[in-house]
Scaffold this motif. Structure first.
Motif: not given
Length: 187
Positions: A176-183, A164-168
């Motif tokens: 998770q918002v920053s992860l979404s931006r990176i992706r 799950p993205l929250g664990i990543i």
């Protein structure tokens, strides 16, 4: 993944040493969500992962913080327990239904004393884990979140399908918002 490959991935053992190790390591299965280890509890088990994915985490301010992922071919156990005979600080939870080989820590220590090849196998494992810890520390100190994400994808190409993205995002130390931006940048 074959048990012989898992063992040899750490350090190539002679067949007799592999068989001595395997005689004490039955195959076990556990469901997604099962905890192999719980923080502040000593465990008497050591695992080699045949199939599955897991994460090691601890709590900071009542929030789960993931600091390690394990997958097929990995050895799993709290280093504090194996080398210092103390309770570990981490929780290790299966993220998928998993198949593992389970070995008693006491039996592993007996094998270290009885077989120099197995003792060297254990030493090589410890050396490898020290290097991984150092790399993770350096990454957290000096790399950007984008660089850490790219390293994670290089090490675990299928992680986005398995975790799950929250664990990543917890592992990367970002929201998770920053992860979404990176992706979004990488696509």
């Amino acid at each position: 993944m074959d048990i012989y490959d898992i063992i040899d991935n750490i350090y190539k053992l002679p067949l007799a040493s592999k068989e001595a190790l395997l005689n004490e390591a039955p195959e076990v299965t556990y469901p997604k969500g099962f905890h192999l280890f719980l923080a502040n509890r000593k465990s008497s088990r050591f695992y080699l992962m045949k199939k599955g994915m897991l994460h090691a985490y601890t709590y900071k301010s009542d929030k789960k913080v993931t600091f390690w992922f394990g997958k097929e071919g990995d050895a799993i156990f709290p280093l504090q327990t194996l080398y210092n005979n103390q309770a570990g600080y981490e929780n290790i939870e299966l993220l998928e239904d998993s198949v593992l080989y389970e070995l008693s820590v006491d039996k592993l220590h007996d094998l270290y004393l009885a077989d120099i090849h197995i003792a060297n196998w254990g030493r090589k494992f410890a050396e490898r884990e020290c290097i991984k810890s150092e790399q993770l520390f350096i990454s957290r100190q000096f790399k950007t979140s984008l660089e850490r994400y790219q390293d994670l994808i290089a090490d675990y190409p299928d992680i986005l399908q398995r975790v799950p993205l929250g664990i990543i995002s917890s592992y990367l130390g970002i929201s998770q918002v920053s992860l979404s931006r990176i992706r979004a940048k990488i696509r």
